[in-house]
Design a protein around this motif. Structure first.
Motif, PDB file in Angstrom:
ATOM      1  N   LEU A  86      10.338  -0.732  -0.811  1.00 18.74           N
ATOM      2  CA  LEU A  86       9.212  -1.349  -0.113  1.00 18.74           C
ATOM      3  C   LEU A  86       8.555  -2.415  -0.977  1.00 18.74           C
ATOM      4  CD1 LEU A  86       7.506   1.774   1.540  1.00 18.74           C
ATOM      5  CD2 LEU A  86       9.045   0.122   2.601  1.00 18.74           C
ATOM      6  N   LEU A  87       8.369  -2.105  -2.259  1.00 16.65           N
ATOM      7  CA  LEU A  87       7.684  -3.062  -3.134  1.00 16.65           C
ATOM      8  C   LEU A  87       8.583  -4.245  -3.468  1.00 16.65           C
ATOM      9  CD1 LEU A  87       5.869  -0.445  -5.340  1.00 16.65           C
ATOM     10  CD2 LEU A  87       4.798  -2.058  -3.756  1.00 16.65           C
ATOM     11  N   GLY A  88       9.884  -3.996  -3.553  1.00 13.25           N
ATOM     12  CA  GLY A  88      10.802  -5.120  -3.755  1.00 13.25           C
ATOM     13  C   GLY A  88      10.741  -6.091  -2.595  1.00 13.25           C
ATOM     14  N   LYS A  89      10.652  -5.555  -1.389  1.00 15.30           N
ATOM     15  CA  LYS A  89      10.537  -6.406  -0.201  1.00 15.30           C
ATOM     16  C   LYS A  89       9.196  -7.133  -0.182  1.00 15.30           C
ATOM     17  CE  LYS A  89      11.293  -6.167   4.812  1.00 15.30           C
ATOM     18  NZ  LYS A  89      11.607  -5.252   5.941  1.00 15.30           N
ATOM     19  N   ALA A  90       8.125  -6.435  -0.579  1.00 18.62           N
ATOM     20  CA  ALA A  90       6.797  -7.053  -0.611  1.00 18.62           C
ATOM     21  C   ALA A  90       6.771  -8.225  -1.576  1.00 18.62           C
ATOM     22  CB  ALA A  90       5.744  -6.013  -1.001  1.00 18.62           C
ATOM     23  N   TYR A 111       0.838  -1.204   0.000  1.00 15.91           N
ATOM     24  CA  TYR A 111       0.000   0.000   0.000  1.00 15.91           C
ATOM     25  C   TYR A 111       0.871   1.253   0.000  1.00 15.91           C
ATOM     26  CZ  TYR A 111      -3.637   3.367   1.145  1.00 15.91           C
ATOM     27  OH  TYR A 111      -4.505   4.429   1.094  1.00 15.91           O
ATOM     28  N   VAL A 112       1.838   1.299   0.910  1.00 14.67           N
ATOM     29  CA  VAL A 112       2.681   2.496   1.007  1.00 14.67           C
ATOM     30  C   VAL A 112       3.499   2.670  -0.267  1.00 14.67           C
ATOM     31  CG1 VAL A 112       4.580   3.576   2.268  1.00 14.67           C
ATOM     32  CG2 VAL A 112       2.769   2.393   3.520  1.00 14.67           C
ATOM     33  N   GLY A 113       4.084   1.566  -0.766  1.00  9.74           N
ATOM     34  CA  GLY A 113       4.906   1.658  -1.977  1.00  9.74           C
ATOM     35  C   GLY A 113       4.101   2.111  -3.180  1.00  9.74           C
ATOM     36  N   TYR A 114       2.904   1.545  -3.361  1.00  8.90           N
ATOM     37  CA  TYR A 114       2.079   1.909  -4.516  1.00  8.90           C
ATOM     38  C   TYR A 114       1.583   3.349  -4.399  1.00  8.90           C
ATOM     39  CZ  TYR A 114      -1.508   1.786  -8.106  1.00  8.90           C
ATOM     40  OH  TYR A 114      -2.267   2.056  -9.218  1.00  8.90           O
ATOM     41  N   THR A 115       1.223   3.761  -3.178  1.00  4.92           N
ATOM     42  CA  THR A 115       0.762   5.135  -2.979  1.00  4.92           C
ATOM     43  C   THR A 115       1.854   6.127  -3.344  1.00  4.92           C
ATOM     44  OG1 THR A 115      -0.758   4.435  -1.231  1.00  4.92           O
ATOM     45  CG2 THR A 115      -0.182   6.762  -1.297  1.00  4.92           C
ATOM     46  N   LEU A 116       3.079   5.846  -2.931  1.00  5.53           N
ATOM     47  CA  LEU A 116       4.199   6.722  -3.281  1.00  5.53           C
ATOM     48  C   LEU A 116       4.396   6.778  -4.797  1.00  5.53           C
ATOM     49  CD1 LEU A 116       6.793   5.702  -0.525  1.00  5.53           C
ATOM     50  CD2 LEU A 116       5.497   7.846  -0.645  1.00  5.53           C
ATOM     51  N   TYR A 157      -1.121  -8.538  -7.640  1.00 12.30           N
ATOM     52  CA  TYR A 157      -1.309  -7.106  -7.426  1.00 12.30           C
ATOM     53  C   TYR A 157      -0.026  -6.437  -6.924  1.00 12.30           C
ATOM     54  CZ  TYR A 157      -1.874  -8.149  -2.410  1.00 12.30           C
ATOM     55  OH  TYR A 157      -1.681  -8.570  -1.110  1.00 12.30           O
ATOM     56  N   ILE A 158       0.840  -7.183  -6.224  1.00 13.78           N
ATOM     57  CA  ILE A 158       2.105  -6.595  -5.766  1.00 13.78           C
ATOM     58  C   ILE A 158       3.069  -6.440  -6.941  1.00 13.78           C
ATOM     59  CG2 ILE A 158       4.086  -6.890  -4.245  1.00 13.78           C
ATOM     60  CD1 ILE A 158       2.295  -8.271  -2.255  1.00 13.78           C
ATOM     61  N   TRP A 159       3.082  -7.409  -7.858  1.00 13.63           N
ATOM     62  CA  TRP A 159       3.911  -7.260  -9.058  1.00 13.63           C
ATOM     63  C   TRP A 159       3.442  -6.058  -9.886  1.00 13.63           C
ATOM     64  CZ3 TRP A 159       8.468  -9.250 -10.111  1.00 13.63           C
ATOM     65  CH2 TRP A 159       8.870 -10.430  -9.473  1.00 13.63           C
ATOM     66  N   ASP A 160       2.127  -5.844  -9.916  1.00 14.27           N
ATOM     67  CA  ASP A 160       1.599  -4.676 -10.624  1.00 14.27           C
ATOM     68  C   ASP A 160       2.094  -3.380  -9.964  1.00 14.27           C
ATOM     69  OD1 ASP A 160      -0.304  -3.025 -12.246  1.00 14.27           O
ATOM     70  OD2 ASP A 160      -1.226  -2.751 -10.276  1.00 14.27           O
ATOM     71  N   SER A 161       2.048  -3.340  -8.624  1.00 12.60           N
ATOM     72  CA  SER A 161       2.529  -2.148  -7.911  1.00 12.60           C
ATOM     73  C   SER A 161       3.998  -1.896  -8.207  1.00 12.60           C
ATOM     74  CB  SER A 161       2.334  -2.328  -6.403  1.00 12.60           C
ATOM     75  OG  SER A 161       0.969  -2.486  -6.068  1.00 12.60           O
ATOM     76  N   LEU A 162       4.807  -2.969  -8.187  1.00 16.36           N
ATOM     77  CA  LEU A 162       6.234  -2.825  -8.472  1.00 16.36           C
ATOM     78  C   LEU A 162       6.440  -2.329  -9.901  1.00 16.36           C
ATOM     79  CD1 LEU A 162       9.213  -3.206  -7.710  1.00 16.36           C
ATOM     80  CD2 LEU A 162       9.005  -5.606  -8.416  1.00 16.36           C
ATOM     81  N   LYS A 196       8.802  -6.287 -17.545  1.00 19.72           N
ATOM     82  CA  LYS A 196       9.005  -7.642 -16.998  1.00 19.72           C
ATOM     83  C   LYS A 196       8.068  -7.888 -15.817  1.00 19.72           C
ATOM     84  CE  LYS A 196      12.663 -10.620 -15.115  1.00 19.72           C
ATOM     85  NZ  LYS A 196      14.092 -10.690 -14.734  1.00 19.72           N
ATOM     86  N   SER A 197       7.924  -6.897 -14.939  1.00 24.93           N
ATOM     87  CA  SER A 197       7.086  -7.069 -13.741  1.00 24.93           C
ATOM     88  C   SER A 197       5.607  -7.137 -14.079  1.00 24.93           C
ATOM     89  CB  SER A 197       7.346  -5.926 -12.754  1.00 24.93           C
ATOM     90  OG  SER A 197       8.674  -5.950 -12.294  1.00 24.93           O
ATOM     91  N   ILE A 198       5.147  -6.290 -15.019  1.00 20.41           N
ATOM     92  CA  ILE A 198       3.712  -6.281 -15.336  1.00 20.41           C
ATOM     93  C   ILE A 198       3.314  -7.569 -16.053  1.00 20.41           C
ATOM     94  CG2 ILE A 198       3.795  -5.150 -17.602  1.00 20.41           C
ATOM     95  CD1 ILE A 198       1.278  -4.453 -14.751  1.00 20.41           C
TER      96      ILE A 198
END
Length: 573
Positions: A482-486, A464-469, A495-500, A515-517
């Motif tokens: 943050l998203l790498g750790k998630a 949440y924090v990573g995607y919001t930023l 959904y986390i790969w999408d955020s990254l 690659k991530s999407i």
């Protein structure tokens, strides 16, 4: 422990002359350990007999050995009191001290000290002293004691082995391995080889560990502990057939062992041999404990039918545990989605049963899955009154309310509950998520940051924090961290790969974002429109027009609110 009261060596140590001079010893009889006590068959106390000093000493030693045989701590302590002025064989000190240590007797330390005063170089007594120090929490001195002993006796294999075992117990595998490697080939017994294998396994050197275990079995083919260690290493390497065969070998050597049966069952299930695993389960002891454990093995492997078969045979036993109906309810619901049968089993659980709260949670889930949200909500609120110390029912009520889009009411419950359980990060996450749903993004962000202070590895808050930023296009380096750790914590969450991907895209790493999407949509073909829109944006930035059309088209199929914007993006390709 052998229950032979006296062997030839013991007789010599005590003095045959003393035995001959004491006809009163005939009163002791020769009936074995279970017959010896501080009184004779007429009830006469030993202290009332007329015994020579030598006979009294022999009697005390016999009483001591009898106490070891019968595992009688009080008799052992009495015998030692009678012998405190005597010098006993080193082995007797060590055996008695080991027994008292296992019983946490306060006299252990004194006995070890007495033994060492007479036999300062005895390996067993020195090991006991080291273990006593470790037990008292003085780890460094316990290790130092055995190191000093080894310095005095550098050629002692027993000393090396003893110190190595202590080191392994205290997670000092590298030092233990170095010590064991120094034992010459001529003195490498099966026990040494097994200990060396344990050190190597702890260091992650499985192949070398297995070689030492095979060497131990060459030296002692019926060394069952080495067999089970080798089987376990095969299991760790997912070599299930080899593991199963070795566990079977260990079972042949050891006899019936519930633990070995369970390990064989797990291996059979990994080999997709459910019927063989069920056969093993039926060979186990006819106890509720084993049946429950066996059923758990099947449930872990998602073999719900086999688990149900094991538990069904158990439910009619007189001593069947009260949680059996709960387990059967879970099984029929997971296996067959048979809500009626599951509710029937739940109805059979007494109101006073310890598992009743968990049964109520399962009932809640079933009611909710059936769309009976009002019934589920009423049950959650009733359960909150019955079990005021269980946060699970507050969580259930919040989720039911949120699922019915009663966000404000859900938030009120979440706020009150998080005040009651301030360290419950699941409640804090729901509260922050409701703030987000109600449009208060700033408060939601504060809530998520609070979660990360309490639980830095809460992958949903990290996301949440990573995607919001990333959405706000600020502090992108932190967003990526943050998203790498998630992603590391939850690698299969689309959904986390999408955020990254979105954070990478915003940071200018378009190739990484692509690659991530692609990973995100591979994990979830039915991804939300926002994910497919990101897919289209990233593909378009790379000039992949066909892929961009695919992304925007899939996003439009989800009938999003921003359909006009998506149509414009398609037109611009």
């Amino acid at each position: 422990m052998d229950c032979l009261l006296m062997n030839r060596k013991t007789l010599l140590a005590l003095g045959v002359a003393a035995l001959i001079a004491s006809p009163s010893l005939l009163l002791l009889g020769c009936g074995g350990c279970s017959q010896l006590s501080s009184r004779d068959s007429t009830g006469t106390a030993a202290g009332e007999w007329t015994l020579t000093p030598g006979a009294e000493r022999i009697y005390a030693v016999l009483a001591l050995e009898d106490a070891l045989c019968r595992e009688d701590t009080a008799q052992m302590e009495d015998a030692l009191e009678n012998l405190k002025t005597q010098t006993l064989p080193a082995a007797t000190y060590a055996e008695a001290a080991a027994f008292l240590a296992s019983r946490k007797s306060e006299k252990t330390a004194g006995l070890i000290a007495a033994g060492l005063s007479h036999y300062p170089d005895d390996a067993a007594l020195n090991l006991l002293r080291a273990e006593q120090l470790l037990e008292a929490g003085d780890t460094s001195e316990g290790m130092a004691h055995m190191r000093r002993y080894l310095e005095k006796h550098p050629a002692s294999t027993d000393a090396r082995l003893s110190l190595a075992l202590l080191l392994l117990r205290n997670r000092k595998a590298q030092e233990a391995e170095t010590l064991l490697r120094g034992i010459p080939a001529s003195e490498r017994t099966a026990v040494v080889e097994r200990c060396h294998a344990r050190a190597l396994a702890a260091l992650g050197q499985e192949e070398q560990a297995m070689r030492h275990l095979r060497r131990a079995l060459q030296l002692t083919p019926d060394f069952v502990e080495a067999v089970t260690d080798l089987a376990y290493l095969h299991e760790q390497r997912q070599e299930w057939a080899a593991a199963r065969d070795l566990y079977e070998q260990a079972r042949t050597l050891r006899g019936e062992s519930p633990e070995l049966l369970l390990r064989i069952m797990r291996a059979e299930l990994k080999l997709n041999r459910e019927s063989a695993a069920l056969r093993m389960a039926r060979q186990g002891p006819a106890t509720a404990e084993f049946a429950l454990t066996a059923a758990g093995v099947f449930m872990e492997a998602r073999r719900y039918g086999a688990a149900e078969a094991v538990l069904t045979t158990l439910k009619d036993q007189q001593d069947a545990p009260e949680e059996i109906p709960l387990l059967l309810a879970e099984l029929v619901y997971r296996q067959h989605r048979d809500a009626a049968a599951a509710l029937h089993w739940l109805d059979n659980i007494p109101a006073t049963a310890a598992c009743r709260p968990h049964a109520t949670l399962l009932r809640l889930q079933i009611l909710h899955d059936q769309g009976r949200k009002e019934d589920a909500l009423m049950l959650a609120r009733t359960a909150r009154g019955e079990y005021p110390d269980m946060a699970e029912f507050a969580l259930a009520e919040i989720r039911i309310l949120a699922g019915s889009r009663a966000f404000q009411e859900a938030r009120h419950v979440a706020e009150a509950s998080s005040a009651q359980w301030p360290d419950n990060t699941e409640l804090l996450f729901l509260l922050a998520s409701l703030d987000d749903q109600l449009g208060d993004k700033a408060r939601a962000m504060q809530g998520m940051e609070r979660i990360l202070q309490k639980a830095p590895e809460h992958y949903q808050a990290l996301n949440y924090v990573g995607y919001t930023l990333a959405e706000q296009n600020r502090d992108l380096p932190r967003a990526l961290r943050l998203l790498g750790k998630a992603v590391e914590l939850s690698p299969d969450s689309a959904y986390i790969w999408d955020s990254l991907a979105w954070a990478q895209f915003r940071a200018g790493d378009v190739a990484g974002a692509w690659k991530s999407i692609r990973r995100a949509v591979d994990l979830d073909k039915d991804a939300e429109p926002a994910v497919w829109e990101h897919y289209g944006d990233i593909a378009a930035a790379l000039g992949h027009k066909a892929e961009a059309r695919k992304g925007y088209g899939n996003a439009l199929d989800g009938k999003p609110e921003n359909a006009v914007t998506l149509q414009r993006k398609l037109s611009d390709l």
